[in-house]
Design a protein around this motif. Structure first.
Motif, PDB file in Angstrom:
ATOM      1  N   GLU A 156       0.834  -1.203   0.000  1.00 52.16           N
ATOM      2  CA  GLU A 156       0.000   0.000   0.000  1.00 52.16           C
ATOM      3  C   GLU A 156       0.869   1.254   0.000  1.00 52.16           C
ATOM      4  OE1 GLU A 156      -4.208   0.862   2.177  1.00 52.16           O
ATOM      5  OE2 GLU A 156      -2.491   0.517   3.489  1.00 52.16           O
ATOM      6  N   ARG A 157       1.974   1.210   0.739  1.00 54.55           N
ATOM      7  CA  ARG A 157       2.876   2.364   0.800  1.00 54.55           C
ATOM      8  C   ARG A 157       3.509   2.635  -0.572  1.00 54.55           C
ATOM      9  NH1 ARG A 157       5.719   0.788   4.784  1.00 54.55           N
ATOM     10  NH2 ARG A 157       7.454  -0.106   3.636  1.00 54.55           N
ATOM     11  N   CYS A 158       3.836   1.580  -1.309  1.00 57.24           N
ATOM     12  CA  CYS A 158       4.414   1.751  -2.658  1.00 57.24           C
ATOM     13  C   CYS A 158       3.478   2.549  -3.557  1.00 57.24           C
ATOM     14  CB  CYS A 158       4.672   0.383  -3.303  1.00 57.24           C
ATOM     15  SG  CYS A 158       6.198  -0.377  -2.786  1.00 57.24           S
ATOM     16  N   VAL A 159       2.204   2.202  -3.502  1.00 56.66           N
ATOM     17  CA  VAL A 159       1.222   2.905  -4.334  1.00 56.66           C
ATOM     18  C   VAL A 159       1.077   4.342  -3.864  1.00 56.66           C
ATOM     19  CG1 VAL A 159      -1.193   2.969  -5.072  1.00 56.66           C
ATOM     20  CG2 VAL A 159       0.003   0.779  -4.896  1.00 56.66           C
ATOM     21  N   ARG A 160       0.998   4.527  -2.545  1.00 61.75           N
ATOM     22  CA  ARG A 160       0.826   5.871  -2.001  1.00 61.75           C
ATOM     23  C   ARG A 160       2.007   6.773  -2.372  1.00 61.75           C
ATOM     24  NH1 ARG A 160      -0.103   4.280   2.722  1.00 61.75           N
ATOM     25  NH2 ARG A 160       1.921   4.640   3.690  1.00 61.75           N
ATOM     26  N   GLU A 161       3.209   6.244  -2.282  1.00 59.22           N
ATOM     27  CA  GLU A 161       4.391   7.042  -2.625  1.00 59.22           C
ATOM     28  C   GLU A 161       4.468   7.348  -4.114  1.00 59.22           C
ATOM     29  OE1 GLU A 161       7.583   4.688  -1.107  1.00 59.22           O
ATOM     30  OE2 GLU A 161       7.355   5.416   0.968  1.00 59.22           O
ATOM     31  N   GLY A 167       1.834  11.810 -13.563  1.00 59.02           N
ATOM     32  CA  GLY A 167       0.989  10.997 -14.426  1.00 59.02           C
ATOM     33  C   GLY A 167       0.514   9.701 -13.819  1.00 59.02           C
ATOM     34  N   PHE A 168       1.059   9.309 -12.663  1.00 58.07           N
ATOM     35  CA  PHE A 168       0.660   8.015 -12.085  1.00 58.07           C
ATOM     36  C   PHE A 168      -0.791   8.048 -11.623  1.00 58.07           C
ATOM     37  CE2 PHE A 168       0.198   5.149  -8.400  1.00 58.07           C
ATOM     38  CZ  PHE A 168       0.462   3.943  -9.027  1.00 58.07           C
ATOM     39  N   ASN A 169      -1.138   9.078 -10.868  1.00 59.45           N
ATOM     40  CA  ASN A 169      -2.511   9.189 -10.377  1.00 59.45           C
ATOM     41  C   ASN A 169      -3.441   9.406 -11.572  1.00 59.45           C
ATOM     42  OD1 ASN A 169      -4.662   9.334  -8.680  1.00 59.45           O
ATOM     43  ND2 ASN A 169      -4.218  11.379  -7.896  1.00 59.45           N
ATOM     44  N   ALA A 175      -5.141   2.706 -11.264  1.00 59.73           N
ATOM     45  CA  ALA A 175      -6.486   2.180 -11.057  1.00 59.73           C
ATOM     46  C   ALA A 175      -6.450   0.671 -10.795  1.00 59.73           C
ATOM     47  CB  ALA A 175      -7.357   2.489 -12.268  1.00 59.73           C
ATOM     48  N   ALA A 176      -5.622  -0.045 -11.562  1.00 62.35           N
ATOM     49  CA  ALA A 176      -5.530  -1.493 -11.396  1.00 62.35           C
ATOM     50  C   ALA A 176      -4.945  -1.855 -10.037  1.00 62.35           C
ATOM     51  CB  ALA A 176      -4.677  -2.090 -12.516  1.00 62.35           C
ATOM     52  N   LEU A 177      -3.937  -1.117  -9.609  1.00 59.48           N
ATOM     53  CA  LEU A 177      -3.324  -1.403  -8.310  1.00 59.48           C
ATOM     54  C   LEU A 177      -4.286  -1.109  -7.164  1.00 59.48           C
ATOM     55  CD1 LEU A 177       0.314  -0.127  -8.901  1.00 59.48           C
ATOM     56  CD2 LEU A 177      -0.400  -2.482  -8.439  1.00 59.48           C
ATOM     57  N   GLU A 178      -5.061  -0.054  -7.293  1.00 62.45           N
ATOM     58  CA  GLU A 178      -6.048   0.242  -6.256  1.00 62.45           C
ATOM     59  C   GLU A 178      -7.089  -0.878  -6.165  1.00 62.45           C
ATOM     60  OE1 GLU A 178      -7.360   4.086  -7.487  1.00 62.45           O
ATOM     61  OE2 GLU A 178      -5.821   5.162  -6.334  1.00 62.45           O
ATOM     62  N   GLN A 179      -7.503  -1.399  -7.324  1.00 69.09           N
ATOM     63  CA  GLN A 179      -8.441  -2.528  -7.343  1.00 69.09           C
ATOM     64  C   GLN A 179      -7.813  -3.764  -6.723  1.00 69.09           C
ATOM     65  OE1 GLN A 179      -9.751  -2.769 -11.579  1.00 69.09           O
ATOM     66  NE2 GLN A 179     -11.778  -2.978 -10.678  1.00 69.09           N
ATOM     67  N   LEU A 180      -6.547  -4.009  -7.063  1.00 70.05           N
ATOM     68  CA  LEU A 180      -5.859  -5.180  -6.533  1.00 70.05           C
ATOM     69  C   LEU A 180      -5.758  -5.109  -5.010  1.00 70.05           C
ATOM     70  CD1 LEU A 180      -4.140  -7.752  -6.966  1.00 70.05           C
ATOM     71  CD2 LEU A 180      -2.149  -6.256  -7.201  1.00 70.05           C
ATOM     72  N   LEU A 181      -5.353  -3.966  -4.494  1.00 65.66           N
ATOM     73  CA  LEU A 181      -5.216  -3.824  -3.047  1.00 65.66           C
ATOM     74  C   LEU A 181      -6.566  -3.918  -2.347  1.00 65.66           C
ATOM     75  CD1 LEU A 181      -2.519  -1.003  -2.829  1.00 65.66           C
ATOM     76  CD2 LEU A 181      -2.215  -3.446  -2.386  1.00 65.66           C
ATOM     77  N   GLU A 182      -7.589  -3.363  -2.956  1.00 61.60           N
ATOM     78  CA  GLU A 182      -8.930  -3.462  -2.378  1.00 61.60           C
ATOM     79  C   GLU A 182      -9.371  -4.919  -2.291  1.00 61.60           C
ATOM     80  OE1 GLU A 182     -12.942  -1.068  -3.292  1.00 61.60           O
ATOM     81  OE2 GLU A 182     -12.468  -2.576  -4.817  1.00 61.60           O
ATOM     82  N   GLY A 183      -9.186  -5.659  -3.396  1.00 61.00           N
ATOM     83  CA  GLY A 183      -9.578  -7.068  -3.396  1.00 61.00           C
ATOM     84  C   GLY A 183      -8.778  -7.879  -2.395  1.00 61.00           C
ATOM     85  N   TYR A 184      -7.493  -7.618  -2.307  1.00 65.93           N
ATOM     86  CA  TYR A 184      -6.641  -8.350  -1.377  1.00 65.93           C
ATOM     87  C   TYR A 184      -7.052  -8.053   0.064  1.00 65.93           C
ATOM     88  CZ  TYR A 184      -2.285 -10.407   0.415  1.00 65.93           C
ATOM     89  OH  TYR A 184      -1.370 -11.183   1.069  1.00 65.93           O
ATOM     90  N   ASP A 185      -7.302  -6.785   0.355  1.00 69.80           N
ATOM     91  CA  ASP A 185      -7.679  -6.380   1.711  1.00 69.80           C
ATOM     92  C   ASP A 185      -9.021  -6.973   2.128  1.00 69.80           C
ATOM     93  OD1 ASP A 185      -7.229  -4.929   4.124  1.00 69.80           O
ATOM     94  OD2 ASP A 185      -8.605  -3.371   3.442  1.00 69.80           O
ATOM     95  N   ASP A 190     -11.741 -13.393  -6.312  1.00 74.27           N
ATOM     96  CA  ASP A 190     -12.201 -13.149  -7.684  1.00 74.27           C
ATOM     97  C   ASP A 190     -11.688 -11.813  -8.205  1.00 74.27           C
ATOM     98  OD1 ASP A 190     -13.491 -15.544  -7.699  1.00 74.27           O
ATOM     99  OD2 ASP A 190     -15.526 -14.730  -7.632  1.00 74.27           O
ATOM    100  N   GLN A 191     -11.769 -10.784  -7.387  1.00 76.64           N
ATOM    101  CA  GLN A 191     -11.309  -9.459  -7.811  1.00 76.64           C
ATOM    102  C   GLN A 191      -9.801  -9.456  -8.030  1.00 76.64           C
ATOM    103  OE1 GLN A 191     -13.081  -6.091  -5.850  1.00 76.64           O
ATOM    104  NE2 GLN A 191     -11.236  -4.847  -6.013  1.00 76.64           N
ATOM    105  N   VAL A 192      -9.063 -10.088  -7.141  1.00 78.22           N
ATOM    106  CA  VAL A 192      -7.599 -10.169  -7.283  1.00 78.22           C
ATOM    107  C   VAL A 192      -7.235 -10.911  -8.560  1.00 78.22           C
ATOM    108  CG1 VAL A 192      -5.526 -11.244  -6.303  1.00 78.22           C
ATOM    109  CG2 VAL A 192      -7.084  -9.952  -4.829  1.00 78.22           C
TER     110      VAL A 192
END
Length: 256
Positions: A156-161, A167-169, A175-185, A190-192
């Motif tokens: 999560e810290r990697c994405v936040r930093e 251009g990243f945000n 978007a994909a990483l936010e979805q991945l972290l949400e599914g993992y959390d 299925d989402q992951v």
């Protein structure tokens, strides 16, 4: 810094150094890889002493390739040494390419703590040379490595930093990483799986794509039921949730 070319060295010294390399390659043909690498390292050190760091780094990279499949630990050492030589000469593009080779070998060998550090160094250099799209890809690789390390906080810290990278945000990577972290959390396998099977992840370097395809969520990978999912009122027809449980059995073994 001005680089002294090999051609500017004395002919006798040039031939002597090349003889070391050639001897190393002959030992390679004889399947004496440790001895071959030892000679190549010696040649590299002499190239450095004689003011040809670029040739020294190329020799080290060649040694890394020789042993990558039989002695990955040594290969990583050689790639990192070569990267350091290029970095000292401010040849950052060449340096980061070699760091990338080291990172992939570390991932392949499941040396994930070291891989995480190597990837961070890669990303820092790509940011320094303003290759921002590649920074995004390195963030994906970092997140996959950290999740395989069971370190959600670091992922999560990697994405936040990375939000500070131009251009990243708003990018598809973000978007994909936010979805991945949400599914993992939320322990939503299925989402992951959907995210990791997307082209963005599947067409990464093979070592990172494999991390995505083998990623499982904590708790064995059971998808959370939606509150709006239909309830099973009879015994004859399985519910959607039952099918999901069957599909998730292949992930029940935990991390590979």
């Amino acid at each position: 810094m001005k680089i002294i070319k090999l051609s500017s060295m004395q002919p006798s010294k040039c031939k002597f150094l090349r003889a070391y390399e050639q001897a190393g390659m002959m030992l390679k043909e004889m399947q004496k890889l440790p001895e071959a690498v030892q000679l190549i390292e010696k040649a590299s050190m002499m190239y450095l002493e004689n003011g040809t760091p670029d040739t020294a780094a190329i020799a080290l990279e060649r040694g890394g390739k020789l042993v990558e499949n039989v002695n990955p630990e040594k290969a990583v050492q050689l790639y990192q040494h070569a990267a350091s030589v290029f970095e000292n000469e401010e040849r950052l593009r060449q340096a980061v390419e070699l760091l990338g080779k080291a990172s992939r070998v570390l991932v392949r060998g499941r040396r994930l703590d070291e891989a995480a550090l190597s990837l961070q160094k890669e990303k820092s250099i790509y940011k320094e040379i303003e290759n921002y799209p590649t920074c995004y890809k390195k963030t994906i690789a970092q997140v996959l490595v950290h999740l395989h390390r069971n370190d959600f906080v670091a992922a999560e810290r990697c994405v936040r930093e990375s939000y500070s990278i131009p251009g990243f945000n708003g990018s598809e990577d973000c978007a994909a990483l936010e979805q991945l972290l949400e599914g993992y959390d939320q322990q939503d396998q299925d989402q992951v799986t959907d995210v990791c099977n997307s082209p963005l992840f599947k067409y990464m370097d093979n070592d990172y794509a494999k991390l995505g395809l083998t990623l499982t969520v904590p708790g064995g990978g059971t998808k959370k039921k939606s509150p709006n999912a239909p309830q099973d009122k009879g015994k004859g027809t399985p519910t959607v949730g039952a099918h999901a449980d069957e599909d998730d059995d292949e992930y029940s073994g935990g991390l590979c």
